[in-house]
Design a protein around this motif. Structure first.
Motif, short mmCIF file in Angstrom:
data_model
loop_
_atom_site.label_atom_id
_atom_site.label_comp_id
_atom_site.label_asym_id
_atom_site.label_seq_id
_atom_site.Cartn_x
_atom_site.Cartn_y
_atom_site.Cartn_z
N TYR A 58 0.14 6.81 4.91
CA TYR A 58 -0.93 6.30 5.28
C TYR A 58 -2.09 7.26 3.75
O TYR A 58 -3.33 7.13 3.87
N TYR B 178 -9.71 7.05 9.58
CA TYR B 178 -7.75 6.88 9.71
C TYR B 178 -7.72 5.43 9.83
O TYR B 178 -6.58 4.93 9.22
N ARG C 169 -5.39 3.56 7.36
CA ARG C 169 -3.89 2.64 7.94
C ARG C 169 -4.13 1.29 7.83
O ARG C 169 -2.86 0.31 7.08
N GLU D 213 3.45 2.58 9.10
CA GLU D 213 2.63 3.49 8.27
C GLU D 213 2.46 4.19 8.20
O GLU D 213 2.01 5.35 7.84
N ARG D 214 2.88 4.53 9.75
CA ARG D 214 3.41 6.07 10.11
C ARG D 214 3.94 7.08 9.99
O ARG D 214 4.23 8.46 9.64
N THR E 232 -3.36 0.91 4.52
CA THR E 232 -1.78 1.03 3.60
C THR E 232 -1.46 -0.09 4.17
O THR E 232 -0.25 -0.35 3.35
N LYS E 233 -1.01 -0.55 5.24
CA LYS E 233 -0.36 -1.52 6.33
C LYS E 233 -0.55 -3.09 4.52
O LYS E 233 0.48 -3.86 4.51
#
Length: 228
Positions: A75, A96, A100, A117-118, A103-104
């Motif tokens: 992310y 954040y 996130r 994504e972590r 990013t997903k």
């Protein structure tokens, strides 16, 4: 000149100025002469941030050194170059939760194979690392995309995925500058091919009307008329 709606491939033996040309366009090296324009805007020797904001997307030749921060989670890698945008901000810091979620979205759209994504970027395969870089750069909707050695070290499936995305960009009317040491890749994807030798573009030819022999002679410093 790279036109909208075309892939201009750069062919050449390694070490003939391809990297220096890309670095000058992307702001990683100072241009000593000439001008670099994107959609009529002079970006010569601007900062990389200013160049990105002017409509440039960049897939670097070394995804580990220039494309990703390997120890960072996905992310954080997904917003490199865009971290100052208001969409990702919360007060003086970063939002954040939004990052996130963003990013997903990229992971789903570009089929990045990852548990979530972590995880860190270094935990992904080379192909999935390249997919994440593609996702990040293409989601900015750049006017000009520079793809430098975009399939180096990838398996067949990942290579095909990258090729499809580059062709999609061209078909959307974007300008694509493809730099590759794989002559077959340059010939298969390009509309026109610029041949570099000894730091100069010696000629630009139509990809459909040239062949490996002609390109090989120019890459070695000869002229098309040298073909027997």
């Amino acid at each position: 000149e790279v036109r909208s709606g075309e892939i201009l491939g750069i062919a050449g033996v390694d070490g003939n100025g391809q990297n220096e040309l890309v670095q000058a366009i992307t702001g990683l090296r100072k241009a000593e002469a000439g001008e670099i324009l994107i959609s009529g805007k002079n970006i010569t020797n601007l900062t990389p941030k200013e160049i990105i904001d002017s409509g440039l997307g960049y897939i670097p030749e070394d995804r580990h050194k220039r494309g990703l921060v390997l120890d960072f989670p996905l992310y954080e890698n997904s917003i490199l170059g865009s971290q100052r945008k208001q969409a990702f901000r919360k007060g003086l810091g970063l939002d954040y939760r939004k990052i996130r979620e963003y990013t997903k979205k990229l992971i789903n759209e570009f089929d990045v194979r990852t548990p979530n994504e972590r995880v860190s970027a270094k935990s992904l395969s080379g192909g999935n690392q390249q997919k994440l870089i593609l996702a990040r750069e293409l989601d900015r909707d750049p006017s000009l995309l520079i793809a430098s050695q975009p399939t180096r070290g990838l398996d067949v499936g990942a290579i095909e995925f990258v090729h499809q995305r580059l062709i999609e960009q061209r078909n959307k009317g974007k300008a694509v500058l493809l730099v590759s040491l794989e002559l077959d890749e340059v010939m298969d994807l390009s509309d026109r091919i610029a041949v570099m030798y000894d730091g100069k573009i010696v000629d630009i030819v139509d990809a459909k009307s040239t062949n490996e022999l002609e390109l090989g002679i120019m890459m070695a410093g000869g002229k098309p008329s040298d073909v027997q």
